[in-house]
Scaffold this motif. Sequence first.
Motif, PDB file in Angstrom:
ATOM      1  N   UNK A  55       0.717  -1.157  -0.238  1.00 60.64           N
ATOM      2  CA  UNK A  55      -0.275   0.226  -0.349  1.00 60.64           C
ATOM      3  C   UNK A  55       1.294   1.349  -0.255  1.00 60.64           C
ATOM      4  N   UNK A  56       2.162   0.910  -0.445  1.00 59.75           N
ATOM      5  CA  UNK A  56       3.288   2.384  -0.312  1.00 59.75           C
ATOM      6  C   UNK A  56       3.981   2.327  -1.940  1.00 59.75           C
ATOM      7  N   UNK A  57       4.021   1.594  -2.114  1.00 60.54           N
ATOM      8  CA  UNK A  57       4.623   2.034  -3.771  1.00 60.54           C
ATOM      9  C   UNK A  57       3.778   1.499  -5.135  1.00 60.54           C
ATOM     10  N   UNK A  58       3.645   1.626  -6.081  1.00 57.60           N
ATOM     11  CA  UNK A  58       3.307   0.660  -6.932  1.00 57.60           C
ATOM     12  C   UNK A  58       3.535   1.636  -8.061  1.00 57.60           C
ATOM     13  N   UNK A  59       3.583   0.404  -9.702  1.00 58.49           N
ATOM     14  CA  UNK A  59       4.449   0.055 -10.467  1.00 58.49           C
ATOM     15  C   UNK A  59       3.067   0.433 -11.217  1.00 58.49           C
ATOM     16  N   UNK A  60       3.127   1.502 -12.698  1.00 62.21           N
ATOM     17  CA  UNK A  60       2.377   0.937 -14.498  1.00 62.21           C
ATOM     18  C   UNK A  60       2.912   1.298 -14.917  1.00 62.21           C
ATOM     19  N   UNK A  61       2.203   1.012 -16.416  1.00 64.38           N
ATOM     20  CA  UNK A  61       3.226   0.835 -17.383  1.00 64.38           C
ATOM     21  C   UNK A  61       3.783   3.057 -17.788  1.00 64.38           C
ATOM     22  N   UNK A  62       4.278   2.840 -18.903  1.00 59.20           N
ATOM     23  CA  UNK A  62       4.130   4.327 -19.136  1.00 59.20           C
ATOM     24  C   UNK A  62       4.434   4.247 -19.846  1.00 59.20           C
ATOM     25  N   UNK A  63       3.822   3.706 -21.163  1.00 61.22           N
ATOM     26  CA  UNK A  63       3.212   3.652 -22.384  1.00 61.22           C
ATOM     27  C   UNK A  63       2.767   2.000 -23.281  1.00 61.22           C
ATOM     28  N   UNK A  64       2.704   2.596 -24.561  1.00 58.28           N
ATOM     29  CA  UNK A  64       1.806   1.049 -24.737  1.00 58.28           C
ATOM     30  C   UNK A  64       2.138  -0.008 -24.204  1.00 58.28           C
ATOM     31  N   UNK A  65       4.038   0.237 -24.556  1.00 60.20           N
ATOM     32  CA  UNK A  65       4.996  -1.391 -24.258  1.00 60.20           C
ATOM     33  C   UNK A  65       5.714  -1.121 -23.156  1.00 60.20           C
ATOM     34  N   UNK A  66       4.516  -1.884 -22.130  1.00 56.32           N
ATOM     35  CA  UNK A  66       4.802  -1.889 -20.497  1.00 56.32           C
ATOM     36  C   UNK A  66       6.280  -2.404 -20.547  1.00 56.32           C
ATOM     37  N   UNK A  67       7.445  -2.751 -21.599  1.00 56.59           N
ATOM     38  CA  UNK A  67       8.618  -2.813 -21.446  1.00 56.59           C
ATOM     39  C   UNK A  67       9.673  -2.221 -21.210  1.00 56.59           C
ATOM     40  N   UNK A  68       8.792  -0.997 -22.206  1.00 60.54           N
ATOM     41  CA  UNK A  68       9.968  -0.231 -22.293  1.00 60.54           C
ATOM     42  C   UNK A  68       9.799   0.839 -21.463  1.00 60.54           C
ATOM     43  N   UNK A  69       9.266   1.303 -20.199  1.00 59.37           N
ATOM     44  CA  UNK A  69       9.562   2.252 -19.458  1.00 59.37           C
ATOM     45  C   UNK A  69       8.198   2.290 -18.330  1.00 59.37           C
ATOM     46  N   UNK A  70       8.244   2.566 -16.918  1.00 55.86           N
ATOM     47  CA  UNK A  70       7.218   2.523 -16.341  1.00 55.86           C
ATOM     48  C   UNK A  70       7.324   3.748 -15.609  1.00 55.86           C
ATOM     49  N   UNK A  71       6.474   3.890 -14.468  1.00 59.07           N
ATOM     50  CA  UNK A  71       6.024   4.365 -14.369  1.00 59.07           C
ATOM     51  C   UNK A  71       6.318   4.521 -11.824  1.00 59.07           C
ATOM     52  N   UNK A  72       7.257   4.510 -11.111  1.00 56.43           N
ATOM     53  CA  UNK A  72       7.212   4.102 -10.159  1.00 56.43           C
ATOM     54  C   UNK A  72       7.135   5.331  -8.826  1.00 56.43           C
ATOM     55  N   UNK A  73       5.539   5.137  -8.399  1.00 53.36           N
ATOM     56  CA  UNK A  73       4.791   5.890  -7.266  1.00 53.36           C
ATOM     57  C   UNK A  73       4.972   5.887  -6.460  1.00 53.36           C
ATOM     58  N   UNK A  74       5.239   6.604  -5.398  1.00 53.88           N
ATOM     59  CA  UNK A  74       5.059   5.981  -4.073  1.00 53.88           C
ATOM     60  C   UNK A  74       4.865   7.783  -3.305  1.00 53.88           C
ATOM     61  N   UNK A  75       4.184   8.634  -4.094  1.00 53.45           N
ATOM     62  CA  UNK A  75       2.541   9.320  -3.589  1.00 53.45           C
ATOM     63  C   UNK A  75       1.538   8.953  -2.941  1.00 53.45           C
TER      64      UNK A  75
END
Length: 327
Positions: free
Chosen positions: A206-226
């Motif tokens: 409940x403190x850290x999340x990862x979501x894709x940052x584009x159509x190609x999930x393996x190319x980039x991701x967003x790390x969220x700790x907000x």
Amino acid sequence: MCVSQDRCTEKGTPQLCDRGIEYYRAALTKGAAVGQAPECLLSMGLLRTMPGAGQRLAPVPPDLAVTGLARPLELAVLAHQEQLAELRTAFTAAEQAYRDVMRQAQLPIRLLAGEEINPALEKAVAACTEELRTAQPGGGRGADQLADALPRDLALAERGVRQRTLYQHTVRSHGPTLAYIEQVTARGAHVRTLNEVFDRVIICDSSTAFIPAGAKREAAAVLIQYPPLVEYLLKIYELMWERAEPVTYPEGHHRPRLLTDRTRRNVLRLMVNGFTDEAIASRLGMSTRTVSSHIQKASELLGSRSRGHLGYIIAREGVLDEAPDEL
């Protein structure tokens, strides 16, 4: 007196006055000029004294005169350009250091490039102590992905970390994914399936999340700790989880229920809403061939002659309002 010349003195740009133009024209015609010439012609270099000719002044072509005046300015501009380039070069090392530190800083929201995703994900999962929630769209997962995930997830179970995973209904007919599910659920993990999973998401404690940052999930991701954003993703996840169907292995069965009828109804629902086979396949995590098979089977059962006719029958009979078991 050159009135126009006086007006340009403050700007530092010489300018011909009307008298100067006429005087210059006469000098060109006669080949020389005698007497007191307008100051503008002299300051602009359009008239020069003739060696050994006393007070006689020779007219100078404009292109030669302007070159003489422009050269110092060009040299000054060049010097400033060189100084500007040196200034930018002097800050290059500092700029690189700044970028490196900012990229590695623990910011609440960070964009991760392809090679940065797995190390960051492994670190977050290793630090997980309470619960790991994941949503994996796209149908069955690849054998390599499952082989990498299994030891990690079994190790989490050994540490007492609760695990919940959402897949799409189509994994219920995918052997490698089912084998993985069977092993992790035997260690206490919970797996459910949905018709559609909104997108990939991984939430640790409940403190850290990862979501894709584009159509190609393996190319980039967003790390969220907000915290507000992580909480928002948690709410979406819990809504999906409540709607999902548990994957269970009934006694005497080697596989969970396939949910074929439900999947076919979802294919037909998207079809009558105008989606192409490719779009349906993408949303439901299956191949276009499987989509075509579902539509063909429904056509045979309902006696339709074409795709348009099938849509008409579905609407007329209310097939999707209260779908029969044999569909």
